[in-house]
Scaffold this motif. Structure first.
Motif, short mmCIF file in Angstrom:
data_model
loop_
_atom_site.label_atom_id
_atom_site.label_comp_id
_atom_site.label_asym_id
_atom_site.label_seq_id
_atom_site.Cartn_x
_atom_site.Cartn_y
_atom_site.Cartn_z
N VAL A 88 0.87 -1.17 0.00
CA VAL A 88 0.00 0.00 0.00
C VAL A 88 0.91 1.22 0.00
N LEU A 89 0.65 2.14 -0.94
CA LEU A 89 1.53 3.30 -1.12
C LEU A 89 0.79 4.61 -0.88
N ASP A 90 1.50 5.56 -0.28
CA ASP A 90 1.04 6.94 -0.21
C ASP A 90 1.60 7.64 -1.43
N LEU A 91 0.76 8.40 -2.11
CA LEU A 91 1.21 9.15 -3.28
C LEU A 91 1.43 10.61 -2.91
N SER A 92 2.18 11.32 -3.73
CA SER A 92 2.55 12.69 -3.41
C SER A 92 1.37 13.65 -3.34
N ASP A 93 0.23 13.29 -3.92
CA ASP A 93 -0.94 14.17 -3.84
C ASP A 93 -1.86 13.82 -2.67
N GLY A 94 -1.45 12.86 -1.83
CA GLY A 94 -2.25 12.47 -0.67
C GLY A 94 -3.14 11.28 -0.92
N ALA A 133 3.96 11.25 -7.85
CA ALA A 133 5.08 10.42 -7.43
C ALA A 133 4.70 9.57 -6.22
N ILE A 134 5.45 8.50 -5.99
CA ILE A 134 5.25 7.66 -4.82
C ILE A 134 5.95 8.32 -3.64
N ALA A 135 5.19 8.60 -2.58
CA ALA A 135 5.77 9.24 -1.39
C ALA A 135 6.38 8.20 -0.46
N GLY A 136 5.84 6.99 -0.46
CA GLY A 136 6.39 5.93 0.39
C GLY A 136 5.39 4.84 0.65
N CYS A 137 5.86 3.80 1.29
CA CYS A 137 5.02 2.65 1.62
C CYS A 137 4.24 2.97 2.90
N ALA A 138 3.04 2.44 3.00
CA ALA A 138 2.20 2.68 4.17
C ALA A 138 1.75 1.35 4.76
N ASP A 139 1.38 1.39 6.01
CA ASP A 139 0.84 0.21 6.67
C ASP A 139 -0.63 0.07 6.29
N PRO A 140 -1.03 -1.07 5.73
CA PRO A 140 -2.43 -1.23 5.31
C PRO A 140 -3.43 -1.03 6.45
N ALA A 141 -3.08 -1.48 7.67
CA ALA A 141 -4.00 -1.33 8.80
C ALA A 141 -4.20 0.14 9.15
N GLU A 142 -3.14 0.95 9.08
CA GLU A 142 -3.27 2.37 9.39
C GLU A 142 -4.11 3.09 8.35
N ARG A 143 -4.08 2.62 7.12
CA ARG A 143 -4.86 3.25 6.04
C ARG A 143 -6.25 2.64 5.90
#
Length: 154
Positions: A88-94, A133-143
């Motif tokens: 699961v990824l966070d993108l630069s636009d949120g 752009a890809i901002a980084g990896c995220a924890d699926p549970a947190e999202r």
């Protein structure tokens, strides 16, 4: 004791044995060491949450040459991609996206948009080459993302 534990013990013995005759561990030991370390870093247990794949790769890369073979790390990263399928990824636009397919021929993962940005989109001038752009990896549970749900056919 399972096969998984036996493999780790065999690699640990060969990697750090004081009676080792050769100056370097064998190629199979170096290969398994990278894969086992990545698995241990990303695995969630009852006591702690595993690291995200990109964070685990940064940890392994920081120990390249001193503990892990740099060439094997590069091969491993190119084989699984920095963001393997299911990340699961966070993108630069949120926005939040899911990697449906690891790195393709272009080296970029295939993404499926899960959640649009809650704020106004970032202007194209501030992103890489006018794209998000890809901002980084995220924890699926947190999202609040059930990864399996997105891989099921409609």
């Amino acid at each position: 004791v399972g096969l998984d534990t036996h493999l780790r013990l065999a690699v640990a013995r060969e990697m750090w044995s004081p009676l080792q005759r050769s100056p370097r561990p064998s190629l199979p030991a170096r290969l398994v060491a990278v894969v086992c370390a990545f698995d241990l870093l990303t695995r969630s247990t009852s006591r702690n949450r595993g690291l995200t794949p990109d964070h685990a790769m940064r940890v392994l890369a920081s120990r390249a040459d001193s503990r892990y073979d740099r060439r094997i790390l590069r091969l491993f990263a190119s084989a699984i991609g920095i963001f393997p399928a299911g990340s699961v990824l966070d993108l630069s636009d949120g926005s939040v996206a899911l990697v449906t397919n690891g790195a393709t021929g272009s080296g970029r993962p295939t993404l499926r948009l899960i959640r649009h940005s809650p704020v106004a989109p970032v202007s194209p001038a501030r992103t890489e080459g006018g794209s998000i752009a890809i901002a980084g990896c995220a924890d699926p549970a947190e999202r609040g993302v059930n990864v399996i749900h997105y891989f099921m056919p409609n």
